[in-house]
Design a protein around this motif. Structure first.
Motif, PDB file in Angstrom:
ATOM      1  N   TYR A 175     -17.540   8.805   4.693  1.00 24.12           N
ATOM      2  CA  TYR A 175     -16.149   8.883   4.218  1.00 24.12           C
ATOM      3  C   TYR A 175     -15.828  10.245   3.593  1.00 24.12           C
ATOM      4  CZ  TYR A 175     -11.965   8.162   1.469  1.00 24.12           C
ATOM      5  OH  TYR A 175     -10.724   8.320   0.909  1.00 24.12           O
ATOM      6  N   GLN A 182       0.842  -1.190   0.000  1.00 28.99           N
ATOM      7  CA  GLN A 182       0.000   0.000   0.000  1.00 28.99           C
ATOM      8  C   GLN A 182       0.878   1.241   0.000  1.00 28.99           C
ATOM      9  OE1 GLN A 182      -2.485  -0.325   3.507  1.00 28.99           O
ATOM     10  NE2 GLN A 182      -4.185  -1.062   2.269  1.00 28.99           N
ATOM     11  N   THR A 196      -2.774   5.460   0.113  1.00 29.22           N
ATOM     12  CA  THR A 196      -3.758   4.395   0.304  1.00 29.22           C
ATOM     13  C   THR A 196      -3.954   4.112   1.784  1.00 29.22           C
ATOM     14  OG1 THR A 196      -3.093   3.410  -1.793  1.00 29.22           O
ATOM     15  CG2 THR A 196      -4.344   2.018  -0.305  1.00 29.22           C
ATOM     16  N   LYS A 197      -2.870   4.090   2.542  1.00 32.97           N
ATOM     17  CA  LYS A 197      -2.976   3.849   3.978  1.00 32.97           C
ATOM     18  C   LYS A 197      -3.751   4.977   4.658  1.00 32.97           C
ATOM     19  CE  LYS A 197       1.111   0.996   4.499  1.00 32.97           C
ATOM     20  NZ  LYS A 197       2.406   0.825   5.104  1.00 32.97           N
ATOM     21  N   ALA A 213      -6.016   6.920   3.235  1.00 34.34           N
ATOM     22  CA  ALA A 213      -7.416   6.807   2.827  1.00 34.34           C
ATOM     23  C   ALA A 213      -8.111   5.680   3.579  1.00 34.34           C
ATOM     24  CB  ALA A 213      -7.509   6.575   1.324  1.00 34.34           C
ATOM     25  N   SER A 214      -7.411   4.563   3.755  1.00 38.14           N
ATOM     26  CA  SER A 214      -8.040   3.447   4.469  1.00 38.14           C
ATOM     27  C   SER A 214      -8.243   3.779   5.937  1.00 38.14           C
ATOM     28  CB  SER A 214      -7.221   2.168   4.307  1.00 38.14           C
ATOM     29  OG  SER A 214      -5.982   2.272   4.957  1.00 38.14           O
ATOM     30  N   THR A 215      -7.368   4.589   6.506  1.00 34.52           N
ATOM     31  CA  THR A 215      -7.536   5.024   7.892  1.00 34.52           C
ATOM     32  C   THR A 215      -8.775   5.899   8.032  1.00 34.52           C
ATOM     33  OG1 THR A 215      -5.164   4.913   8.283  1.00 34.52           O
ATOM     34  CG2 THR A 215      -6.436   6.262   9.803  1.00 34.52           C
ATOM     35  N   PHE A 232     -11.338   5.919   5.996  1.00 31.92           N
ATOM     36  CA  PHE A 232     -12.504   5.075   5.746  1.00 31.92           C
ATOM     37  C   PHE A 232     -12.838   4.251   6.993  1.00 31.92           C
ATOM     38  CE2 PHE A 232     -14.777   1.328   4.341  1.00 31.92           C
ATOM     39  CZ  PHE A 232     -15.765   1.890   3.557  1.00 31.92           C
ATOM     40  N   GLY A 233     -11.829   3.743   7.673  1.00 26.67           N
ATOM     41  CA  GLY A 233     -12.057   2.993   8.911  1.00 26.67           C
ATOM     42  C   GLY A 233     -12.731   3.853   9.963  1.00 26.67           C
TER      43      GLY A 233
END
Length: 130
Positions: free
Chosen positions: A83, A37, A41-42, A44-46, A48-49
């Protein structure tokens, strides 16, 4: 691997078994340490989480008032709306969130009953012929 009723759940070799809506789902499993990642990306995923966690807390707080309100599609829609809200309110320099009075205005237009004929009619744009 676990057995859930007539279904399997867990990872077996390159396959991941899960159950959703009383159906068996089989998908490819990612081996630990093989998924790369980017930093973006990391991040964005944080976010989103955090949006998923915030959506869950909102659903739990409304569950007593509206026990049958949140089906799978409503859960996905709510998280999908949270989000961009969090993304827009996050300061990229400090990674802190700053919310304005209208930050959550998008949630007001969320339709929880996606099969509603009223929501279908309301989403159509009026046409005027001269």
């Amino acid at each position: 691997m676990k057995k859930k009723g007539n279904f399997l759940s867990g990872v077996l070799g390159p396959l991941k078994f899960s159950v959703r809506n009383n159906q068996q789902i089989v998908s490819g499993a990612v081996a630990p340490g093989t998924m790369k990642q980017s930093k973006a990306t990391k991040k964005a995923s944080t976010v989103f989480g955090k949006a998923a966690a915030l959506s869950k807390e909102l659903r739990l707080s409304l569950a007593a008032l509206y026990p049958d309100l949140f089906g799978n599609s409503a859960i996905n829609d709510l998280t999908g709306q949270m989000y961009p809200i969090l993304k827009d309110c996050k300061d990229p320099n400090t990674d802190q969130y700053f919310f304005a009075r209208q930050s959550f205005a998008r949630v007001e237009q969320l339709e929880f009953n996606v099969k509603s004929k009223v929501s279908t009619l309301m989403s159509q744009k009026p046409v005027v012929n001269l």
